[in-house]
Write a protein that holds these residues in place. Structure first.
Motif, mmCIF file in Angstrom:
data_model
loop_
_atom_site.group_PDB
_atom_site.id
_atom_site.type_symbol
_atom_site.label_atom_id
_atom_site.label_comp_id
_atom_site.label_asym_id
_atom_site.label_seq_id
_atom_site.Cartn_x
_atom_site.Cartn_y
_atom_site.Cartn_z
ATOM 1 N N ASP A 5 52.951 49.420 28.264
ATOM 2 C CA ASP A 5 51.608 49.402 27.690
ATOM 3 C C ASP A 5 51.443 48.036 27.026
ATOM 4 O OD1 ASP A 5 49.330 49.586 26.170
ATOM 5 O OD2 ASP A 5 49.715 51.608 25.442
ATOM 6 N N THR A 6 50.701 47.157 27.667
ATOM 7 C CA THR A 6 50.632 45.770 27.203
ATOM 8 C C THR A 6 49.976 45.632 25.835
ATOM 9 O OG1 THR A 6 48.583 45.520 28.492
ATOM 10 C CG2 THR A 6 50.648 44.802 29.528
ATOM 11 N N GLU A 7 49.161 46.608 25.456
ATOM 12 C CA GLU A 7 48.507 46.531 24.144
ATOM 13 C C GLU A 7 49.477 46.827 23.011
ATOM 14 O OE1 GLU A 7 44.997 48.853 23.873
ATOM 15 O OE2 GLU A 7 43.959 47.808 25.506
ATOM 16 N N SER A 8 50.305 47.870 23.200
ATOM 17 C CA SER A 8 51.239 48.263 22.135
ATOM 18 C C SER A 8 52.607 47.600 22.280
ATOM 19 C CB SER A 8 51.418 49.788 22.133
ATOM 20 O OG SER A 8 52.077 50.214 23.318
ATOM 21 N N GLY A 9 52.896 47.081 23.484
ATOM 22 C CA GLY A 9 54.217 46.498 23.723
ATOM 23 C C GLY A 9 55.305 47.535 23.898
ATOM 24 N N ARG A 10 54.909 48.798 24.053
ATOM 25 C CA ARG A 10 55.870 49.886 24.239
ATOM 26 C C ARG A 10 55.761 50.433 25.662
ATOM 27 N NH1 ARG A 10 57.611 52.267 19.466
ATOM 28 N NH2 ARG A 10 57.551 54.374 20.317
ATOM 29 N N PHE A 11 56.884 50.968 26.136
ATOM 30 C CA PHE A 11 56.902 51.547 27.477
ATOM 31 C C PHE A 11 56.512 53.024 27.432
ATOM 32 C CE2 PHE A 11 59.266 47.725 28.184
ATOM 33 C CZ PHE A 11 59.013 47.392 29.511
ATOM 34 N N LEU A 12 55.884 53.483 28.510
ATOM 35 C CA LEU A 12 55.448 54.869 28.603
ATOM 36 C C LEU A 12 56.610 55.788 28.941
ATOM 37 C CD1 LEU A 12 52.168 54.275 30.658
ATOM 38 C CD2 LEU A 12 52.441 54.393 28.170
ATOM 39 N N ARG A 13 56.379 57.093 28.815
ATOM 40 C CA ARG A 13 57.421 58.073 29.126
ATOM 41 C C ARG A 13 57.868 57.895 30.577
ATOM 42 N NH1 ARG A 13 57.640 62.667 31.796
ATOM 43 N NH2 ARG A 13 55.390 62.655 32.152
ATOM 44 N N PRO A 14 59.175 57.761 30.828
ATOM 45 C CA PRO A 14 59.662 57.529 32.191
ATOM 46 C C PRO A 14 59.467 58.752 33.092
ATOM 47 C CG PRO A 14 61.327 56.962 30.549
ATOM 48 C CD PRO A 14 60.272 57.735 29.844
ATOM 49 N N ASP A 15 59.255 58.494 34.367
ATOM 50 C CA ASP A 15 59.149 59.553 35.377
ATOM 51 C C ASP A 15 60.351 59.500 36.304
ATOM 52 O OD1 ASP A 15 56.608 60.605 34.623
ATOM 53 O OD2 ASP A 15 55.651 58.846 35.537
ATOM 54 N N ASN A 16 60.925 60.673 36.567
ATOM 55 C CA ASN A 16 62.016 60.773 37.531
ATOM 56 C C ASN A 16 61.457 60.484 38.924
ATOM 57 O OD1 ASN A 16 63.847 62.151 39.534
ATOM 58 N ND2 ASN A 16 64.978 62.650 37.684
ATOM 59 N N LEU A 17 62.120 59.622 39.705
ATOM 60 C CA LEU A 17 61.622 59.240 41.023
ATOM 61 C C LEU A 17 61.739 60.354 42.056
ATOM 62 C CD1 LEU A 17 62.754 55.542 41.559
ATOM 63 C CD2 LEU A 17 60.540 56.415 40.849
ATOM 64 N N GLY A 18 62.469 61.429 41.703
ATOM 65 C CA GLY A 18 62.586 62.542 42.642
ATOM 66 C C GLY A 18 63.497 62.238 43.805
ATOM 67 N N MET A 19 63.424 63.095 44.816
ATOM 68 C CA MET A 19 64.253 62.934 46.009
ATOM 69 C C MET A 19 63.457 62.197 47.079
ATOM 70 S SD MET A 19 65.936 66.742 46.078
ATOM 71 C CE MET A 19 66.970 67.327 44.732
ATOM 72 N N PRO A 20 64.117 61.434 47.958
ATOM 73 C CA PRO A 20 65.557 61.335 48.188
ATOM 74 C C PRO A 20 66.283 60.322 47.311
ATOM 75 C CG PRO A 20 64.446 59.979 49.789
ATOM 76 C CD PRO A 20 63.360 60.624 48.949
ATOM 77 N N PHE A 21 65.564 59.668 46.394
ATOM 78 C CA PHE A 21 66.206 58.649 45.560
ATOM 79 C C PHE A 21 67.248 59.257 44.627
ATOM 80 C CE2 PHE A 21 61.897 57.068 46.493
ATOM 81 C CZ PHE A 21 62.235 55.919 47.176
ATOM 82 N N ASN A 22 67.016 60.497 44.204
ATOM 83 C CA ASN A 22 67.928 61.132 43.257
ATOM 84 C C ASN A 22 68.593 62.358 43.848
ATOM 85 O OD1 ASN A 22 67.560 59.326 41.069
ATOM 86 N ND2 ASN A 22 65.575 60.275 40.640
#
Length: 476
Positions: free
Chosen positions: A266-283
């Motif tokens: 989030d470029t305004e706050s300088g903080r990153f958003l809640r991460p999302d699991n990439l799902g399968m087949p990556f995981n």
């Protein structure tokens, strides 16, 4: 006659008493968790009374708990059909171990409804929650074309990440900074001005940090803030937008070991958003990590130790999708699970043209890397006075970078020209029906080559113009 009758009665009473005694002894051992000792007793009882539901259940559980190779499913299913409630949970456990999530979920639900044991009910509700999530991930498996794979020693992981200079650099901190004492891994942007790296925090957990160069020196490192996985976060990679961050974590949201996640700044706050699991087949339920993408080449890489021996890791090269593309659920769980596990690379390659272009792009990446490392000789005529044979001959940095890209595209163009000739030869000897199928592909490739040739000519002219201008300034 009367004495014979008495003897028979005494025999059956004795035999019945032995059976009852064996049953009680075996059951006591079973309740104490001494399955190996109880197993031979239940085997004998089941041999005598194969239709006894309890003996089927007890013997099956003993085999399961002692990792016996005997197929226990028929015995457990028979016990479940006679309403032995604990048989449902063991059936669920068996099917879960086989990754048959739909069957496991069904049996767990039945067990939860049937059992009177509150502790077991709560435990299996937690297992059911995990399986439901795994099942959803399988059914929502992303449709990803896997181009190739290579198995390497884990400590040589980065040696096969030939991602190209325009995607930046991924490495260990120790190698990047030439300091053997540094831990963690690092991503450096293509211009070498920004990094994202992992390092241990005060609790000994790996966490992510960013840093940027101020002049020729690195500034003060900042913690990647905005979320807390409560686990280890490692193997960072940032897209060229400077906003999209991929990383691996074994904390909250992981389905087993390290999983790949994506978050955005989030470029305004300088903080990153809640991460999302990439799902399968990556995981998978194994360790999956180090995803990197070359957006220009349209190629990506990620590593996993699923189905690998200790100390080995498999690195897959894939074609990133624009947006989310999923398989049709009508393929069924078994097929989707196979795709999710990447059981067969060939099964993911349903478009030969995509694979061809990806393979060519990778060859160009390797060529560009070699060229940029000054390992490739060439002849480039700048004007009547200057013939260049080495990248270090260039005076203009912009011209030099443009020449590397021009060389890469020139090689790709030659590959397409050779492919066109091959297609034309095939067309000449094809049947009328085959020609109808081939015509559009040939016309499309002809147009692609013609348009690219015009771009390459303009690009070559621009390289000469830039370099000649720099030479003229030097000679003034």
């Amino acid at each position: 006659m009367k004495s014979v009758y008495c003897i028979l009665v005494m025999f059956f009473l004795f035999a019945g008493g032995v059976v009852a005694q064996n049953k009680n002894t075996a059951r006591k051992l079973f309740q104490q968790g001494k399955y190996a000792e109880a197993k031979p007793m239940f085997r004998q009882l089941l041999k005598k009374y194969p239709q006894n539901a309890e003996y089927n259940y007890w013997y099956a559980v003993c085999c399961y708990e002692t990792n016996d190779n005997i197929d226990v499913l028929p015995m457990l299913e028979y016990a479940a059909s006679r309403k032995i409630s604990n048989a449902y949970r063991y059936l669920g456990d068996c099917y879960a171990a086989q990754h048959n999530y739909p069957s496991a979920i069904s049996y767990y639900n039945t067990f939860i409804d049937a059992t009177a044991d509150d502790a077991l009910r709560e435990r299996y509700r937690e297992r059911l929650s995990v399986l439901n999530r795994l099942n959803r991930m399988v059914m929502n498996c992303a449709k990803v074309c896997i181009v190739d794979s290579i198995v390497v020693d884990k400590d040589k992981l980065f040696s096969v990440y030939n991602i190209g200079s325009d995607a930046g650099v991924v490495s260990t901190q120790a190698e990047f900074f030439a300091d053997s004492l540094l831990a963690g891994n690092i991503y450096c942007s293509e211009r070498g001005m920004d990094i994202c790296f992992s390092d241990a925090d005060d609790n000994g957990l790996m966490k992510l940090y960013t840093n940027s160069k101020v002049g020729e020196e690195w500034g003060r490192a900042k913690t990647v803030s905005g979320f807390d996985t409560k686990g280890n976060d490692d193997y960072p990679f940032m897209l060229s937008d400077g906003v999209t961050l991929y990383f691996a974590s074994d904390g909250e949201g992981s389905i087993g070991g390290y999983d790949l996640f994506v978050t955005r700044l989030d470029t305004e706050s300088g903080r990153f958003l809640r991460p999302d699991n990439l799902g399968m087949p990556f995981n998978s339920t194994a360790n999956d990590y180090m995803l990197a993408i070359n957006e220009v080449a349209g190629l990506g890489w990620f590593a996993t130790d699923r189905n690998q021996p200790e100390g080995k890791v498999c690195v897959y090269m894939f074609v990133p999708n624009e947006g989310t593309v999923k398989y049709d659920e009508s393929l069924g769980f078994e097929t989707l699970f196979s795709r999710a596990q990447i059981s067969s690379i060939a099964d993911t390659q349903d478009n030969p043209e995509v694979v061809r272009k990806a393979t060519q792009q990778y060859a160009m990446l390797l060529y560009s890397t070699e060229l940029a490392a000054n390992k490739k000789d060439f002849l480039f005529v700048v004007d009547d006075s200057y013939d260049y044979t080495h990248l270090s001959d260039f005076t203009s940095e912009v011209a030099r970078e443009m020449f590397v890209e021009w060389s890469r595209r020139k090689m790709l163009q030659q590959s397409n020209v050779e492919l066109l000739e091959l297609k034309r030869d095939e067309y000449a000897s094809a049947t009328k029906a085959e020609k109808n199928l081939m015509r559009d592909a040939i016309l499309s490739l002809e147009k692609e080559i013609e348009e690219e040739e015009e771009k390459l000519t303009l690009m070559e002219y621009e390289i000469r113009r830039l370099e000649q201008g720099e030479l003229y300034m030097e000679n003034q």
